[in-house]
Design an enzyme around this catalytic site. Sequence first.
Site, PDB file in Angstrom:
ATOM      1  N   CYS A   2       0.841  -1.206   0.025  1.00 11.65           N
ATOM      2  CA  CYS A   2       0.041  -0.012   0.087  1.00 11.65           C
ATOM      3  C   CYS A   2       0.865   1.195  -0.106  1.00 11.65           C
ATOM      4  CB  CYS A   2      -0.991   0.143   1.258  1.00 11.65           C
ATOM      5  SG  CYS A   2      -2.050  -1.225   1.421  1.00 11.65           S
ATOM      6  N   ARG A  27       3.812  -0.278  -4.920  1.00  9.09           N
ATOM      7  CA  ARG A  27       3.824  -0.739  -3.481  1.00  9.09           C
ATOM      8  C   ARG A  27       2.181  -1.566  -3.411  1.00  9.09           C
ATOM      9  NH1 ARG A  27       6.720   1.241   0.449  1.00  9.09           N
ATOM     10  NH2 ARG A  27       5.372   0.754   2.022  1.00  9.09           N
ATOM     11  N   TRP A  73      -2.896  -2.689  -1.744  1.00  6.78           N
ATOM     12  CA  TRP A  73      -2.583  -4.145  -1.775  1.00  6.78           C
ATOM     13  C   TRP A  73      -3.341  -4.840  -1.078  1.00  6.78           C
ATOM     14  CZ3 TRP A  73      -0.862  -8.274   0.716  1.00  6.78           C
ATOM     15  CH2 TRP A  73      -0.350  -9.443   0.119  1.00  6.78           C
ATOM     16  N   ASN A  99      -1.781   1.802   5.819  1.00  5.67           N
ATOM     17  CA  ASN A  99      -1.005   0.561   5.456  1.00  5.67           C
ATOM     18  C   ASN A  99      -0.557  -0.330   6.511  1.00  5.67           C
ATOM     19  OD1 ASN A  99       1.144  -0.596   4.144  1.00  5.67           O
ATOM     20  ND2 ASN A  99       2.615   0.898   4.202  1.00  5.67           N
ATOM     21  N   GLY A 100      -0.657  -1.452   6.404  1.00  7.17           N
ATOM     22  CA  GLY A 100      -0.250  -2.323   7.353  1.00  7.17           C
ATOM     23  C   GLY A 100      -1.578  -3.118   7.741  1.00  7.17           C
ATOM     24  N   GLU A 484      17.200 -17.527  -8.448  1.00  6.20           N
ATOM     25  CA  GLU A 484      16.873 -16.389  -8.569  1.00  6.20           C
ATOM     26  C   GLU A 484      16.150 -16.478 -10.109  1.00  6.20           C
ATOM     27  OE1 GLU A 484      16.329 -13.788  -7.189  1.00  6.20           O
ATOM     28  OE2 GLU A 484      16.462 -12.131  -8.560  1.00  6.20           O
ATOM     29  N   LYS A 488      12.371 -14.769 -10.867  1.00  3.34           N
ATOM     30  CA  LYS A 488      12.111 -13.681 -11.911  1.00  3.34           C
ATOM     31  C   LYS A 488      11.043 -14.191 -12.746  1.00  3.34           C
ATOM     32  CE  LYS A 488      13.452 -11.080 -10.318  1.00  3.34           C
ATOM     33  NZ  LYS A 488      14.135 -10.881  -8.974  1.00  3.34           N
ATOM     34  N   GLU A 491       7.615 -14.498 -11.326  1.00  6.12           N
ATOM     35  CA  GLU A 491       6.864 -13.322 -10.822  1.00  6.12           C
ATOM     36  C   GLU A 491       6.542 -12.581 -12.130  1.00  6.12           C
ATOM     37  OE1 GLU A 491       8.648 -10.887  -8.154  1.00  6.12           O
ATOM     38  OE2 GLU A 491      10.515 -11.220  -8.826  1.00  6.12           O
ATOM     39  N   HIS A 507      16.856 -36.510  -7.928  1.00  8.48           N
ATOM     40  CA  HIS A 507      16.317 -36.848  -6.878  1.00  8.48           C
ATOM     41  C   HIS A 507      14.681 -36.521  -7.071  1.00  8.48           C
ATOM     42  CE1 HIS A 507      19.817 -38.036  -5.021  1.00  8.48           C
ATOM     43  NE2 HIS A 507      20.370 -37.085  -5.404  1.00  8.48           N
ATOM     44  N   LYS A 606       6.022  -4.078  -4.234  1.00  8.07           N
ATOM     45  CA  LYS A 606       7.210  -4.064  -4.330  1.00  8.07           C
ATOM     46  C   LYS A 606       7.718  -4.303  -2.966  1.00  8.07           C
ATOM     47  CE  LYS A 606      11.317  -2.883  -5.907  1.00  8.07           C
ATOM     48  NZ  LYS A 606      12.146  -4.140  -6.614  1.00  8.07           N
TER      49      LYS A 606
END
Length: 611
Positions: A2, A27, A73, A99-100, A484, A488, A491, A507, A606
């Site tokens: 947010c 955000r 968000w 926000n929270g 990584e 990437k 997302e 395995h 983000k």
Amino acid sequence: MCGIVGYTGPKEAYPIVITGLKRLEYRGYDSTGVALLNGGLKVYKKKGRVADLEAAVLGENLHAHTGIGHTRWATHGEPSDVNAHPHLSASGKLAMIHNGIIENYAQLKKELSNKGYVFKSETDTEVLLNFIEDIRENNQCDLEEAVRVALKRVTGAYVILLVDQDQPDTIIAARKGSPLVIGVGKGEHFLGSDASPMLEYTKEVVYVNDYELAIVKPNELILKNLGNEKLTPFVTKLDMELAAIEKGGYDHFMLKEIFEQPLTIHDCLRGRLDANAGTITMSGVANNIEHFKNAGRIIIVACGTSWHAGLVAEYIIEELCRIPVEVEYASEFRYRNPVINKGDIIFAISQSGETADTLVAIERAKEQGAIIFGIVNVVGSSIARISDGGAYTHAGPEIGVASTKAFTGQLAVLTMVALKIAKEKGRISDERYQQLLVELEAVPEKVAAILKNAPAIKAIAEKYKGATDALFLGRGYNFPIALEGALKLKEISYIHAEGYPAAEMKHGPIALVDENLPVVFVATKDAYHEKIVSNIQEIKARKGQVIAIITEEDDLIPALANEVFYVPPADEIIAPMLSCIPLQLLSYYMGVARGVDVDKPRNLAKSVTVE
Ligand code: M6R
């Protein structure tokens, strides 16, 4: 998560708030809203992006000198017009953005419902707002006092901005656990989740701390703690230009940030690394050098991409410094009961410096006496401030949701830290130390060379864009890079991807391999090269489509792989900073080819300021 913006002063509030929201959209971007004080209190809000709200309010009278805005968000309640912020109190006199997460909102909601309150939305925010209003009415106190009383009952994290139609030039703000910056102008104040909404108006900012409350008017900024004691606002000068938060001609922030890496890595090394003099200057390490030399263990806590940087660091630090390293997901570390010994050092790695799990993890470790070393990108962020020492990555604002330039900055910092400790401990030969300094200094140039070949990766992305799954494999220093690469791709392109150590694939994951599965090998020349060549053979024998990231001089893998992408030769300790670049490009081009909004992929934000 947010974004919040506020303005009070002589200018028109709406354009400042809406432009600020666009900058903070990274955000959260599932709904947007503003509250404006112009004789009364007007709230406009809408599911969707900031642009959707702008379209919806065309033709409205938006004149106001005080306003607040929010880009959401979702946590409590699905994205919808009604769950969008700002929320109005039952009387309609107060509007609030948040926000929270208010963790005890269910209990508070029950208490208020018993008193007859009816809620329009499913949010915790509307509960907190009515709780504040209820206290104001029952205690017959002013709004500021009601906020203080309410916040003492609240558990969880918040930044709130609150306006009252009867105080048309005032914004009340408070924070715990989520970021809040106040910009100080001439006869005006700006509020934001970060400094981006205020950059063109002022460079003077106050970072509000946890448990602080601000009463913000055009000509006055009063800062207090929740005990109602006045505090002196500490004004900091911002070292950031507007251009740093603009796309600068690129189609997406992510592409701009990938292409900025020769410069950002150079900025990270600048003033620290001097290969000619054979020195690394890092005050954050130097000031704690005895702790580092005597450290029994380094525990790295981080999330997501920053956690992957931590894994690379584990390999480097153990190799060069011979200090045991553990790498922990911050979200797990904070809730278990880890053994922290005297002399342990905690590395907190974070781009934003606001990731809730990382922040709380280091708070817990600090309580147990650990020394905290922060590797953070955002200057003045919460993790940077709580750390006992640290080093900024100096990558500049990273706005694309996918972390790219911050990652290479983290790797550069961690490599320098490892080299510095190894040197101070006498664990590295002069020759090896000097060789690595020279190689590190050459990284920006080598990254620039890789970026020149971006069209080759774009062609590979076009060819495999229809894939539904992908495997990413690497060994040694390149194993975290495989993780990584998979993150990437997931997302940014929504292709299901898994990263594995190349040998581990036998395995289980090898069962997935068929002629449709792209398998990306991060296979630059290192001590494990022959081993990974065997792993490639194993995939080829099962008809997998091999895409290999290899070193320019490799003469084995081109004959085996379906596609190869070359990176310049480098020591295996340095190689991750190069081998990650084509993987960033691969995910970017695949995402674009699949029509994903790569800067704002679905469900993500983000900065993850909720746990
Ligand atoms: O700001 P942080 O580095 O603490 O963020 C950690 C993760 O949320 C972040 O790296 C996330 O995984 C990125 N979207 C990855 O690209």
